[in-house]
Design a protein around this motif. Structure first.
Motif, PDB file in Angstrom:
ATOM      1  N   SER A 142       0.879  -1.348  -0.071  1.00  0.00           N
ATOM      2  CA  SER A 142       0.066  -0.033   0.098  1.00  0.00           C
ATOM      3  C   SER A 142       0.946   1.121   0.028  1.00  0.00           C
ATOM      4  O   SER A 142       0.186   2.387   0.154  1.00  0.00           O
ATOM      5  CB  SER A 142      -0.798  -0.118   1.219  1.00  0.00           C
ATOM      6  N   VAL A 143       2.093   1.215  -0.152  1.00  0.00           N
ATOM      7  CA  VAL A 143       3.168   2.458  -0.132  1.00  0.00           C
ATOM      8  C   VAL A 143       3.638   2.513  -1.485  1.00  0.00           C
ATOM      9  O   VAL A 143       4.191   1.546  -1.876  1.00  0.00           O
ATOM     10  CB  VAL A 143       4.132   2.084   1.100  1.00  0.00           C
ATOM     11  N   PRO A 144       3.987   3.804  -2.002  1.00  0.00           N
ATOM     12  CA  PRO A 144       4.531   4.045  -3.230  1.00  0.00           C
ATOM     13  C   PRO A 144       6.029   3.467  -3.064  1.00  0.00           C
ATOM     14  O   PRO A 144       6.513   3.337  -1.967  1.00  0.00           O
ATOM     15  CB  PRO A 144       4.733   5.352  -3.288  1.00  0.00           C
ATOM     16  N   LEU A 145       6.639   3.014  -4.215  1.00  0.00           N
ATOM     17  CA  LEU A 145       7.955   2.417  -4.378  1.00  0.00           C
ATOM     18  C   LEU A 145       8.934   3.254  -3.640  1.00  0.00           C
ATOM     19  O   LEU A 145       9.820   2.720  -2.864  1.00  0.00           O
ATOM     20  CB  LEU A 145       8.412   2.336  -5.654  1.00  0.00           C
ATOM     21  N   ALA A 146       8.918   4.543  -3.821  1.00  0.00           N
ATOM     22  CA  ALA A 146       9.981   5.491  -3.463  1.00  0.00           C
ATOM     23  C   ALA A 146       9.975   5.407  -1.704  1.00  0.00           C
ATOM     24  O   ALA A 146      11.274   5.512  -1.074  1.00  0.00           O
ATOM     25  CB  ALA A 146       9.910   6.869  -3.643  1.00  0.00           C
ATOM     26  N   ALA A 147       8.909   4.917  -0.892  1.00  0.00           N
ATOM     27  CA  ALA A 147       8.821   4.911   0.473  1.00  0.00           C
ATOM     28  C   ALA A 147       9.173   3.490   0.953  1.00  0.00           C
ATOM     29  O   ALA A 147       9.126   3.557   2.392  1.00  0.00           O
ATOM     30  CB  ALA A 147       7.638   5.600   0.892  1.00  0.00           C
ATOM     31  N   GLN A 148       9.365   2.697  -0.064  1.00  0.00           N
ATOM     32  CA  GLN A 148       9.312   1.345   0.596  1.00  0.00           C
ATOM     33  C   GLN A 148      10.721   1.024   1.376  1.00  0.00           C
ATOM     34  O   GLN A 148      11.822   1.451   0.826  1.00  0.00           O
ATOM     35  CB  GLN A 148       9.261   0.314  -0.357  1.00  0.00           C
ATOM     36  N   GLU A 149      10.627   0.129   2.255  1.00  0.00           N
ATOM     37  CA  GLU A 149      11.907  -0.245   2.978  1.00  0.00           C
ATOM     38  C   GLU A 149      12.631  -1.332   2.237  1.00  0.00           C
ATOM     39  O   GLU A 149      12.010  -1.918   1.532  1.00  0.00           O
ATOM     40  CB  GLU A 149      11.484  -0.768   4.413  1.00  0.00           C
ATOM     41  N   ARG A 150      14.024  -0.964   2.174  1.00  0.00           N
ATOM     42  CA  ARG A 150      14.968  -2.060   1.697  1.00  0.00           C
ATOM     43  C   ARG A 150      15.127  -3.367   2.535  1.00  0.00           C
ATOM     44  O   ARG A 150      15.070  -3.338   3.675  1.00  0.00           O
ATOM     45  CB  ARG A 150      16.364  -1.354   1.422  1.00  0.00           C
ATOM     46  N   LEU A 151      15.400  -4.539   1.505  1.00  0.00           N
ATOM     47  CA  LEU A 151      15.553  -5.863   2.191  1.00  0.00           C
ATOM     48  C   LEU A 151      16.902  -6.019   1.811  1.00  0.00           C
ATOM     49  O   LEU A 151      17.743  -5.907   0.855  1.00  0.00           O
ATOM     50  CB  LEU A 151      14.988  -6.825   1.548  1.00  0.00           C
ATOM     51  N   VAL A 152      17.992  -6.294   2.993  1.00  0.00           N
ATOM     52  CA  VAL A 152      19.240  -6.600   2.902  1.00  0.00           C
ATOM     53  C   VAL A 152      19.381  -8.017   2.558  1.00  0.00           C
ATOM     54  O   VAL A 152      18.846  -8.863   3.412  1.00  0.00           O
ATOM     55  CB  VAL A 152      19.998  -6.261   4.182  1.00  0.00           C
ATOM     56  N   LEU A 153      20.308  -8.410   1.748  1.00  0.00           N
ATOM     57  CA  LEU A 153      20.480  -9.758   1.149  1.00  0.00           C
ATOM     58  C   LEU A 153      21.861 -10.367   1.723  1.00  0.00           C
ATOM     59  O   LEU A 153      22.470  -9.687   2.289  1.00  0.00           O
ATOM     60  CB  LEU A 153      20.583  -9.895  -0.344  1.00  0.00           C
ATOM     61  N   PRO A 154      21.870 -11.651   1.639  1.00  0.00           N
ATOM     62  CA  PRO A 154      23.130 -12.193   2.191  1.00  0.00           C
ATOM     63  C   PRO A 154      24.421 -11.467   1.880  1.00  0.00           C
ATOM     64  O   PRO A 154      25.544 -11.299   2.309  1.00  0.00           O
ATOM     65  CB  PRO A 154      23.133 -13.623   1.933  1.00  0.00           C
ATOM     66  N   SER A 155      24.413 -11.099   0.428  1.00  0.00           N
ATOM     67  CA  SER A 155      25.431 -10.595  -0.195  1.00  0.00           C
ATOM     68  C   SER A 155      25.883  -9.145   0.413  1.00  0.00           C
ATOM     69  O   SER A 155      27.145  -8.625   0.205  1.00  0.00           O
ATOM     70  CB  SER A 155      25.435 -10.397  -1.832  1.00  0.00           C
ATOM     71  N   GLY A 156      25.039  -8.666   1.165  1.00  0.00           N
ATOM     72  CA  GLY A 156      24.913  -7.404   1.579  1.00  0.00           C
ATOM     73  C   GLY A 156      24.198  -6.071   0.991  1.00  0.00           C
ATOM     74  O   GLY A 156      24.309  -5.000   1.201  1.00  0.00           O
ATOM     75  N   ASN A 157      23.971  -6.604  -0.373  1.00  0.00           N
ATOM     76  CA  ASN A 157      23.300  -5.816  -1.265  1.00  0.00           C
ATOM     77  C   ASN A 157      21.855  -5.668  -0.927  1.00  0.00           C
ATOM     78  O   ASN A 157      21.195  -6.447  -0.285  1.00  0.00           O
ATOM     79  CB  ASN A 157      23.147  -6.389  -2.591  1.00  0.00           C
ATOM     80  N   GLU A 158      21.167  -4.576  -1.477  1.00  0.00           N
ATOM     81  CA  GLU A 158      19.907  -4.358  -0.956  1.00  0.00           C
ATOM     82  C   GLU A 158      18.841  -4.540  -2.258  1.00  0.00           C
ATOM     83  O   GLU A 158      19.151  -4.099  -3.446  1.00  0.00           O
ATOM     84  CB  GLU A 158      19.476  -2.954  -0.371  1.00  0.00           C
TER      85      GLU A 158
END
Length: 130
Positions: free
Chosen positions: A17-33
């Motif tokens: 329900s939130v626009p893309l720009a406001a979404q939280e980032r998910l951190v991956l095992p590689s350290g990338n998001e």
């Protein structure tokens, strides 16, 4: 990894329900998001598509083996619990990364994209060639 699952499911509820720009980032095992762009199901609900924005995949030297590992963990710890909650009979999952948001089904030669298919096997995701 449990923290990843719980925070990721909370993020999913926000992402719906939130626009893309406001979404939280998910951190991956590689350290990338990555950021959830959208989640789609086919008309029968048999296949789910989890689409993520991952700007770092456009960088020179992005490692495809590491990307597959990140996608596998994302499938198992994020996508599979969502799929099992919303479409328990579904078995196929597609995880995709794009260097920037792209409309589903639209080709854009300027956007780097990776796609991997998986089969749900209990609480795990098994990589499946397209």
């Amino acid at each position: 990894m449990t923290h990843f699952i719980h925070s990721s499911l909370a993020v999913l509820l926000c992402c719906l329900s939130v626009p893309l720009a406001a979404q939280e980032r998910l951190v991956l095992p590689s350290g990338n998001e990555v950021i959830v762009q959208e989640i789609l199901w086919d008309s029968e609900g048999a296949t789910s598509r989890f689409r993520f924005v991952a700007p770092w995949i456009a960088a020179e030297g992005a490692d495809s083996a590491s990307i597959l590992e990140d996608m596998t963990v994302l499938c198992r710890d994020f996508a599979l619990p969502v799929q099992q909650a919303l479409h328990p009979g579904s078995e196929e999952l597609v995880i995709s990364f794009a260097s920037e948001p792209v409309e589903f089904g639209v080709m854009n030669s300027e956007v780097v994209q990776y796609f991997e298919g998986f089969i749900a096997a209990g609480q795990d995701c098994i990589w499946s060639e397209f």
